[in-house]
Structure formats: C-alpha cells, structure tokens
Scaffold this active site. Structure first.
Site, mmCIF file in Angstrom:
data_model
loop_
_atom_site.group_PDB
_atom_site.id
_atom_site.type_symbol
_atom_site.label_atom_id
_atom_site.label_comp_id
_atom_site.label_asym_id
_atom_site.label_seq_id
_atom_site.Cartn_x
_atom_site.Cartn_y
_atom_site.Cartn_z
ATOM 1 N N GLN A 14 -8.898 13.438 0.092
ATOM 2 C CA GLN A 14 -8.068 14.294 -0.745
ATOM 3 C C GLN A 14 -8.425 15.755 -0.522
ATOM 4 O OE1 GLN A 14 -7.388 13.135 -4.870
ATOM 5 N NE2 GLN A 14 -8.652 11.312 -4.586
ATOM 6 N N HIS A 47 -4.235 0.381 8.100
ATOM 7 C CA HIS A 47 -4.754 0.087 6.759
ATOM 8 C C HIS A 47 -6.153 -0.540 6.801
ATOM 9 C CE1 HIS A 47 -4.134 -0.784 2.460
ATOM 10 N NE2 HIS A 47 -4.691 -1.962 2.672
ATOM 11 N N CYS A 74 0.408 3.360 3.477
ATOM 12 C CA CYS A 74 0.808 2.872 4.800
ATOM 13 C C CYS A 74 2.126 3.545 5.232
ATOM 14 C CB CYS A 74 0.973 1.347 4.782
ATOM 15 S SG CYS A 74 -0.583 0.448 4.979
ATOM 16 N N SER A 110 -9.015 4.262 -5.432
ATOM 17 C CA SER A 110 -8.091 3.259 -5.957
ATOM 18 C C SER A 110 -7.279 2.575 -4.858
ATOM 19 C CB SER A 110 -7.163 3.891 -6.997
ATOM 20 O OG SER A 110 -6.554 5.050 -6.473
ATOM 21 N N HIS A 119 -8.423 7.252 3.594
ATOM 22 C CA HIS A 119 -7.831 8.532 3.184
ATOM 23 C C HIS A 119 -8.826 9.384 2.422
ATOM 24 C CE1 HIS A 119 -7.603 6.512 -0.724
ATOM 25 N NE2 HIS A 119 -7.321 7.677 -1.268
ATOM 26 N N ASN A 151 -13.366 9.983 -1.405
ATOM 27 C CA ASN A 151 -14.038 8.975 -2.214
ATOM 28 C C ASN A 151 -13.886 7.655 -1.475
ATOM 29 O OD1 ASN A 151 -14.646 10.734 -4.364
ATOM 30 N ND2 ASN A 151 -12.628 10.413 -5.270
ATOM 31 N N HIS A 159 -6.968 1.994 1.854
ATOM 32 C CA HIS A 159 -6.403 2.641 3.044
ATOM 33 C C HIS A 159 -7.239 3.896 3.350
ATOM 34 C CE1 HIS A 159 -2.823 3.255 5.729
ATOM 35 N NE2 HIS A 159 -3.483 4.389 5.877
ATOM 36 N N CYS A 175 0.837 -1.207 0.000
ATOM 37 C CA CYS A 175 0.000 0.000 0.000
ATOM 38 C C CYS A 175 0.870 1.254 0.000
ATOM 39 C CB CYS A 175 -0.910 -0.006 1.222
ATOM 40 S SG CYS A 175 -1.727 1.574 1.519
HETATM 41 O O1 LIG Z 1 -7.333 10.880 -7.323
HETATM 42 P P1 LIG Z 1 -7.712 9.416 -7.460
HETATM 43 O O2 LIG Z 1 -8.111 8.784 -6.166
HETATM 44 O O3 LIG Z 1 -6.688 8.634 -8.216
HETATM 45 O O4 LIG Z 1 -8.999 9.458 -8.411
HETATM 46 C C1 LIG Z 1 -10.335 9.514 -8.003
HETATM 47 O O5 LIG Z 1 -10.715 10.789 -7.497
HETATM 48 C C2 LIG Z 1 -10.613 11.895 -8.404
HETATM 49 C C3 LIG Z 1 -11.184 13.120 -7.730
HETATM 50 O O6 LIG Z 1 -12.552 12.978 -7.407
HETATM 51 C C4 LIG Z 1 -11.315 11.611 -9.733
HETATM 52 O O7 LIG Z 1 -10.970 12.622 -10.658
HETATM 53 C C5 LIG Z 1 -10.935 10.254 -10.309
HETATM 54 O O8 LIG Z 1 -11.737 9.990 -11.453
HETATM 55 C C6 LIG Z 1 -11.153 9.175 -9.231
HETATM 56 O O9 LIG Z 1 -10.803 7.912 -9.734
#
Ligand SMILES: O=P(O)(O)O[C@H]1O[C@H](CO)[C@@H](O)[C@H](O)[C@H]1O
Ligand SMILES: O=P(O)(O)O[C@H]1O[C@H](CO)[C@@H](O)[C@H](O)[C@H]1O
Lengths: 344, 344
Positions: free
Chosen positions: B164, B109, B50, B157, B162, B149, B160, B47
């Site tokens: 953004q 994790h 981590c 993706s 998290h 997300n 873990h 990961c």
């Molecule tokens: O930034 P990551 O986790 O790779 O990507 C994810 O979040 C982003 C922000 O919402 C999006 O644009 C991506 O399509 C999604 O897969």
C-alpha cells in the site's frame, strides 16, 4: 466534531493520531480471532499462579486468600546484572537494573477483575500502592510500571487473574514523553495538565463514560485504540500512594464498572492491556505529574475482529477508525451489570 | 556485546529499546498462531486484486501483466475532505488530506516477493519510484509512505501479493522523529547519519546479513522486532527516485534475498510489515535524509509463537528477548535459496 479524516493532538505525549471516521465501512476478509468463552475452575492444579502450587523454578505459592505478589522467575530486568555499558561510535547501550513482579489479583482461578467484588478489587489497589511504594523506595529503582495483559490476544500466557510490575532504574519512553508534556504545562500554567483537561471534559461530557466522587473514566480526545479509556483521579495526585481509604474504594469501583462495560460490549471477557502512569521514584518532587490508569483494548468490530497496528501505524502514525466520541457513546450506553451471572 | 539486560539507543528515532538476552528461556503456555501453509491458485475469481476482477465499488481491474496500482476504495485519508480544524482549549484537531493506493506486485495470486523473479521485483521497485514521484509532486502531498503488510497476522486481508501507499499532507510521527535525528547529525557533522552508521557496521560486520554493490541488509543495533532488518543504500540518497537502473536491480536482489531467508527461518511464508522511509515531498532540500527500507516481523520462536508488544511495551518501552547479534547470526546462516521449489 470533525467527520472527515483528521489528526488529533495527544497533549500527554505530544504526538498525533490519525482518525478516519468513515473507514469502518470497509469489508473484512482477513484474520479473525477465536472468541474465548472458556469456563475455568476456581482452582487449577496445573496453574502456576493458583495458591499452594509449585512454579517452574520450584518455589511454592503461598496459600493466599486475597492477593499475592512474587518476583517473576523469568524477569526481563534483573537486580544483579553487571553494570556494563557500551559506547562505540554510533552504538550506545546501557546496563539496566530492575525487578519484575507478578501480582495475583485473586486466589480464584476462574475470575477476572469485573467479576470480582469491590472489596477484592480494593485489595488489588492496596497491593499496587504497597508495591509502588516499596519498590520505589529502593535506591536503584527510579520508575515503577504497573500493568495487566488480559486475554491471550494480549500475550497473556495464563488466564489466572493477574498483572505485572516492572520496576527499573531508568525512565522508559512513554512516561518520559508524558513527563515532558506535563512539566512544560506546569511550568507555564502552574496547574496540572490533566486536572485542567478533566475540567474541560466535565463541562461537555462528550467523552465521559462514568464519574464517581473521586474518579472519572473517559475516552481521551486523542484515544488510539478503538475503545481506549483513561481513569483520572479528580485530585491532583502524583501517584497512587496518595489515595486515602475512601479513594481506594472509589478507584476499585470505577475499575469494576469500566471492565464490566468492556465485557458487555461484545458479550465476552474483553481483552486489553492496562497500565498506571505515575511519577518516577527518583527522589524528585514531580509536582507536574497527575497519575492515571489507561486501558488499551485491541478489539474493533466484534469479539473476533481486532484493530491491527501494522504497516502504516508502525512506519508512519497510529490510526483509528471510529472516533473517540463514538466509542464513548457506545460504552456509556452499555449496562453496568456484568452479562454473566457469575458476578456476586 | 552485553549479555545482561540493557537498553540500546536508536540513533534514528532518538528512543531506547530494552534488551533482555536471557529471557527466551521462559516457558510459553500462551496464544499460538495457526501456521498458514495454504497453496493458492495463480488466479482466484473471488480475489479483488487479481487481473480483470471486479472490486467492491464496481471498478474492474486492468488485465495487468506486471504490476498494478489503484486508489484504495476504502482509503483512510481522502483528497476531497473538508478542511475543517478544531481548536478548543486543550483539544486540538486538524483536517488531513491524502490519497491511499493499493499496489499489486504481480498478477499471479499464488506468489509472494521471495518467490518472484528479480526482474519482477525490479518492476515493483520501478512502480514504487513512479508512485513516490507522482504522488509527491501533488501540491497537497508532503509525505509518501510506501509499505506492505504480509500475512494475516499482520492485518493483511488478502494474500494476493500487494502493498500500500498512503500519501498525505502532514509528516507522520515516525518519519518526523527520524528527520529530526538525521537533521541534528547532518548539521553537526555535515555527513549522513546512516552513511556513517553503515561504515561502522561494515567494519565489524557483526550485524550485517547481506551486501551487494549498492545495498546492505543488516539487523540494526537498536532492532525492536525479533528479526527486524534494515536495507540501506550505500550511496547517500534521499529517496528511491534517485536510484539508477542498476541500483533498482540491486535493490530488488537484496529484497529477494532477505525475504527468502525470512521464509527459510521457520519454513513458512514469513509475515512482516515493511516500509520505506524517505524524505518528505514538501519541496525542501532535505540533504539530511538517507532513505532505507525496514522489515518488522512479529514471529519470535517459531511459526506459531510471536512477540507480543503489549503491557510493558505499550506503557513503558519496547522490549526484545534475543539480541540483534543473535538474530543477525541466525539470518546470516540461512540458505539464500527458497525452501519451496516454486521459485523459478
Ligand atoms: O488497508 P487494509 O489492508 O484493509 O488494513 C490493514 O492495513 C492498514 C494500514 O497499515 C491498517 O490500518 C489496518 O488495521 C490493517 O488491517
Ligand atoms: O511476562 P509474560 O506474561 O510472560 O509476557 C507478556 O508480557 C510481557 C510484558 O508486557 C511481554 O514482554 C511479553 O511479550 C508478553 O507475552
């Protein structure tokens, strides 16, 4: 064109889209889709859209030979709804009247639009025209949305080739935005916004994928979905009802061509939602409207990796990775003959 | 409340949402999702989030004990971009400056927010505050979007725990709409739109799920996603930087409670995108802003059937099947204790 992160202005909605040309390099460990390569029979006794089959509500489908439209048994809007409104302080709701229809494109369960003959797609165009005009003529119906959800990734619950029409009394948000932008432009310039845009695109051809006598298919400068495409009639028509017989065929031809290229992109039946935006049927003139058909396909990198419109996109702003120009070049270069030999 | 199809007005965006209360009866033969019931180790050597692991660009993660933030190695916006613009006839693009960060919620994790202790979630709140203030203080940064997300169905993706943060120079579309509505209201009434809305909701409690000293969690009257929820501070705060120590804990508590109910809904780690909308960091006063956190979960009927925002929703208008009141009642009735015994 800009190679660094930038925003592009959507002249039709008045909104911006964030473009990050460098971002396709990022690794992908996330969700992938099953790629569907199912061979379907021409007739499926369990399909509620195949000719002569019985639907959930007991109705029996006609033994149709070309296209077939019927009222959705589980429509999201209804004509017989009570006309109640709700208005209390900051809470406001309004009754909505409408009709939801299902439009079968072909009796053949195994086909999709790109695999159909131009004649058969022309029949679909004719049916869209008829439905737009008949539904639009109903007193309570002020807007008619024709659309197709293709592929289970786009929430399509039956692979039989079909689309839908939701017709309603109010003007929904997307066409409302587009109406405003087109109206502002028409008032200032006395010309159609999309006609002028088309002229500009045809000068450089940077984003033009295909052109025939009556229509152009291009990736709009402000495209949101990775391989988003817009089909625009060259004549300033407000709605599909204005197409003559030759133009109906031209429209069918360019739809077949675009969807063929789509299938050839990843060698699979390419999912998308497509829709026709045209003038409201509220009895007004709407000279500002220029009808067009848009395709919003979700796939980004391959048959199994799609673009997620999630966190940032939901809370802030739609965002795309490849540029409109890159997408247009890729689509342009693809063959106009369907990869499968099924095509007659 | 209305039982027939209707539209509801979103006071925050100024847009409408179509509600079809009768439509959950429709049969579903379409796509289902894999329900993820993966047991994850507390530490995964593969990961990239981590502690002590090496990321794709060669950087090594700190041996962090609580939270950890770093600049996204594949950010969609960059600070060093050339400041080129593009303006030709109907084509308009502007360079965008910005910073994308990744925020690890925990070194463990195996956890998700509802499985973390209130103290640990409070650390996440503190980190969000710090990031909002530090990023917002940068001259070129005028807006900071904090979001998460959760779940691969939401394009996440890496499991873990998290979120953004994308911070940028322009104000994106969603907060721009919300700013306008709040500003119009504030100019007319001299009060916060959301404060007045909250007062109204607390009188009937029809859509209120939970309340503590400082926050209320409710399904907004105009909710779009099936189980959409908004967490609103009772005080008219413009941004999370204004929270005092007690309020940080209250915020953490209500986040834990809501996400616990979410997991209990279908007995699974419940996917969503969540985001905090707050005032721009453009140096202006923005008294009209009332910060809030929203959760947009895609699941509709079960762990495997989601709501598709496709054809009609993309081309016309978002549409929902269950009403906000039904969703609120369901969430209210769920246990506040996480179904898994992992919860400490
Ligand atoms: O930034 P990551 O986790 O790779 O990507 C994810 O979040 C982003 C922000 O919402 C999006 O644009 C991506 O399509 C999604 O897969
Ligand atoms: O009407 P269908 O095919 O059952 O449903 C599909 O299209 C509708 C209109 O875009 C959406 O509301 C549904 O979420 C989707 O699953």
């Amino acid at each position: 064109m800009l190679s660094e992160p930038h925003r592009r202005y959507n002249i039709l909605t008045g909104e911006w889209i964030l473009v990050s040309p460098h971002r396709t390099k990022r690794p992908w460990q996330g969700k992938t889709e099953k790629s569907n390569s199912d061979q379907r029979p021409k007739y499926d006794p369990a399909c509620y859209l195949c000719p002569t089959n019985t639907r959930a509500n007991g109705s029996i489908n006609e033994d149709y030979k070309n296209t077939f439209a019927f009222q959705n048994d589980f429509g999201a809007i209804l004509m017989d709804g009570k006309k109640e409104n709700y208005d209390k302080g900051l809470l406001k709701a309004e009754a909505e009247q409408g009709i939801c229809k299902v439009v079968c494109f072909s009796p053949d369960h195994s086909l999709t639009l790109p695999e159909m003959k131009v004649d058969a797609i022309t029949d679909v165009v004719k049916l869209w025209k008829k439905e737009y005009e008949e539904l639009g003529a109903i007193e309570e119906i002020n807007y008619v949305q024709i659309f197709e959800n293709k592929g289970d990734i786009m929430g399509c619950s039956n692979p039989h080739p079909h689309g839908q029409i939701w017709a309603q009394s109010t003007i929904p948000e997307e066409p409302r935005k587009k109406a405003k932008q087109q109206e502002d432009y028409f008032k200032t310039n006395g010309t159609s916004l999309l006609e002028d845009y088309l002229k500009q695109e045809l000068r450089t051809r940077e984003r033009v994928i295909e052109e025939n006598e009556d229509f152009v298919a291009l990736v709009p400068f402000w495209a949101t979905w990775p391989y988003e495409v817009m089909i625009i009639p060259k004549k300033h028509y407000q709605h599909i009802g204005q197409l003559n017989k030759d133009e109906e065929i031209s429209f069918a031809k360019i739809i077949k061509l675009l969807t063929t290229k789509y299938d050839n992109l990843f060698g699979m039946s390419f999912p998308y939602s497509a829709g026709i935006h045209q003038m409201p049927t509220d009895g007004k003139e709407h000279l500002e409207w220029h009808f067009h058909m848009s395709f919003y396909p979700p796939l980004l990198r391959s048959a199994t990796v799609k673009k997620f419109m999630v966190g940032y996109e939901m809370f802030a702003n739609p965002q795309r990775d490849i540029t409109a120009e890159q997408a247009a070049n890729t689509l342009k270069a693809l063959s106009n003959t369907h990869y499968s030999t099924k095509t007659a």
